[in-house]
Design an enzyme around this catalytic site. Sequence first.
Site, PDB file in Angstrom:
ATOM      1  N   LYS A 131       3.649  -6.069  -0.718  1.00 18.31           N
ATOM      2  CA  LYS A 131       4.358  -7.160  -0.033  1.00 18.31           C
ATOM      3  C   LYS A 131       3.893  -8.483  -0.607  1.00 18.31           C
ATOM      4  O   LYS A 131       2.725  -8.630  -0.980  1.00 18.31           O
ATOM      5  CB  LYS A 131       4.054  -7.133   1.467  1.00 18.31           C
ATOM      6  CG  LYS A 131       4.722  -5.996   2.202  1.00 18.31           C
ATOM      7  CD  LYS A 131       5.200  -6.451   3.582  1.00 18.31           C
ATOM      8  CE  LYS A 131       5.747  -5.264   4.371  1.00 18.31           C
ATOM      9  NZ  LYS A 131       4.906  -4.912   5.494  1.00 18.31           N
ATOM     10  N   HIS A 134       2.741 -14.390   1.640  1.00 13.63           N
ATOM     11  CA  HIS A 134       3.539 -15.527   2.079  1.00 13.63           C
ATOM     12  C   HIS A 134       2.707 -16.502   2.896  1.00 13.63           C
ATOM     13  O   HIS A 134       1.511 -16.305   3.103  1.00 13.63           O
ATOM     14  CB  HIS A 134       4.784 -15.058   2.842  1.00 13.63           C
ATOM     15  CG  HIS A 134       4.465 -14.249   4.045  1.00 13.63           C
ATOM     16  ND1 HIS A 134       3.873 -14.788   5.149  1.00 13.63           N
ATOM     17  CD2 HIS A 134       4.626 -12.929   4.298  1.00 13.63           C
ATOM     18  CE1 HIS A 134       3.696 -13.838   6.046  1.00 13.63           C
ATOM     19  NE2 HIS A 134       4.140 -12.692   5.554  1.00 13.63           N
ATOM     20  N   HIS A 137       0.010 -15.731   5.466  1.00 11.73           N
ATOM     21  CA  HIS A 137      -1.329 -15.283   5.084  1.00 11.73           C
ATOM     22  C   HIS A 137      -2.235 -16.439   4.694  1.00 11.73           C
ATOM     23  O   HIS A 137      -3.424 -16.258   4.467  1.00 11.73           O
ATOM     24  CB  HIS A 137      -1.256 -14.260   3.945  1.00 11.73           C
ATOM     25  CG  HIS A 137      -0.822 -12.910   4.408  1.00 11.73           C
ATOM     26  ND1 HIS A 137       0.385 -12.367   4.070  1.00 11.73           N
ATOM     27  CD2 HIS A 137      -1.430 -12.011   5.216  1.00 11.73           C
ATOM     28  CE1 HIS A 137       0.499 -11.178   4.648  1.00 11.73           C
ATOM     29  NE2 HIS A 137      -0.588 -10.940   5.347  1.00 11.73           N
TER      30      HIS A 137
HETATM   31  N1  ARG Z   1      -2.495  -6.320   7.360  1.00  9.39           N
HETATM   32  C1  ARG Z   1      -2.151  -6.855   8.653  1.00  9.39           C
HETATM   33  C2  ARG Z   1      -1.006  -7.859   8.516  1.00  9.39           C
HETATM   34  O1  ARG Z   1      -0.819  -8.449   7.469  1.00  9.39           O
HETATM   35  C3  ARG Z   1      -3.282  -7.547   9.330  1.00  9.39           C
HETATM   36  C4  ARG Z   1      -4.507  -6.728   9.595  1.00  9.39           C
HETATM   37  C5  ARG Z   1      -5.340  -7.322  10.670  1.00  9.39           C
HETATM   38  N2  ARG Z   1      -6.618  -6.715  10.796  1.00  9.39           N
HETATM   39  C6  ARG Z   1      -6.911  -5.640  11.538  1.00  9.39           C
HETATM   40  N3  ARG Z   1      -8.145  -5.218  11.547  1.00  9.39           N
HETATM   41  N4  ARG Z   1      -5.988  -5.032  12.245  1.00  9.39           N
HETATM   42  O2  ARG Z   1      -0.300  -8.075   9.504  1.00  9.39           O
END
Ligand code: ARG
Length: 569
Positions: A131, A134, A137
């Site tokens: 992905k 964007h 992040h």
């Molecule tokens: N990868 C997820 C996202 O971009 C966020 C992860 C957050 N961290 C966790 N330990 N759940 O939405």
Amino acid sequence: MDMRQRIGALAGEMLQKAFPEAQGLPEDLAALLEVPPEKSMGDYAFPCFKLSKALRMGPPMIAKKLAESADKPEIARVECVGGYLNFFFNRENFARELLNAIMAAPEKWGASQDGNGKTAVVEYSSINIAKRFHLGHLSTTVIGNSLKRIYDFQGWKTVSINYLGDWGTQFGKMIAAYKRWGDKAQVEAGGVDEMTKLYVRFNDEARENPALEDEGRAWFKKIEDGDEEALSIFRWFKDVTLRDAMKVYDVLGVRFDSYDGESVMAKKTDRVVRELEEKGLLKDSDGARIVDLEPYDMPPYLILKSDGATLYATRDIAAAIYRKETYHFDRSLYIVAYQQDLHFKQLFKVLELMGYDWADQCQHVAFGMVSYEGQAMATRTGHVVLLDELLTRAQERALAIINEKSPGLENKEEVARQVGVGAVVYATLQNNRIKDIDFWWDRALNFDGETGPYVQYTFARCCSVLRKAPEIAAAPDYAALTDDEAQALLRLLSRFPEAVAEACLRNEPSIVTRATTEIAKAYNKYYYEHRILDDDPAATAARLQLTDACRQTIKTGLYLIGLDAPERM
Ligand code: ARG
């Protein structure tokens, strides 16, 4: 050089002297000190109202008796007004002591040992494989980077984790699509965009041809079972995604100690399920297995789907336990958007129910939404602002401004990177993290407003003043720093350590942003109203020392929020 503590101690001595017999007085007098609303009322005011009961005396009378016992004019003089005792710092001594304290270890001003012997795990960025990176992040990446630096500066040992989103059935579909229509060179060149195209095509065609879904499932199964071919394609998708992300991290100066993501935790969920089972926490719900959180007014936490597959939640439980067992943290931070508030409340509650007494060391550090010049970053019209494009544009704009303002500058490209990226990072960390951010170019790159470039420019100004200064043999004459502007600046410098400590306590980088910006503003005011280099060498030496203390503190503040500090702009 904590003036609040010193004035508190002074008030304690005065109290002891004026009322040697008194009982039941508050312990922490420093905490009672108030900052008066006006300068004419002193630097700190001590309210005597809280002593009235213990001393059986009216507050104005207490203030008067305390004032009579004052005998440390080298620290502060006092005045009583009603029930308040107002303290006025001895300006010359304040300047001398503070600047000596800062200059003793200038790059350490604001550092502390509060975190010594403690470990903080800081999870941030946590991008998803295949992905695009964007604008959403951006916040997690820069808040996390700043918090890591702040914790380090407060003496903690930190572990930074990029918890990759690299698990899920979509990766099986992507491999199926790649096997059917993909081209190696095209994916190499196009990166994430090319993977997204494959995924979109898969979903489109699967609507006509449902058999494709089985193919996707089969490939995901192969990933789970460790099939050579499946794994090598999957790993390659990951490498290509990370290669692009690394470019962004390099530009931002962001680093991670670990990239252990969901795929690593997916291997550790068996134990979690077994443990939940043993502890009697799992319940059936239409074939799925859940933890019932109704007693805590929360929806159930879904652990296993009816087909036995684990979920995001299951992997997060595994990750929390893994982090505790691997790093023995005293605090574990998750820098994730507030949309996942419920998820983390549930996670922490389940850890608590499992009997992990460290559940309360886990904290969700939430932040608001980012929009771009009034538009949400991904609207229904498909308007998506990508982080790498934003950063590139920031550098181009900064370069244009530099070409206009200082065409002769050396290293223009590098400074443009520092300033352009600084503008974006600063704008992200300017306000309390929970507030939504609307990013506007004109605001972020304005050299006169409260912006990254403005603070960086002030740092460069301090550097320039010091470059131009002559060698001075005379000892600084601190009487030259007793004017209001110098004193305002000194007060801000003296409070910088408190700001850093509070930012760490509340996981709030904006406290450092604000403290640093206030110092920059106060320095500029000082610079416009006073000559720094004048005929009296001892006075000049004092003003240069003040400039140097500002230069160092601003540099530290910028570093702590993730900005570089160019010496010339
Ligand atoms: N990868 C997820 C996202 O971009 C966020 C992860 C957050 N961290 C966790 N330990 N759940 O939405």
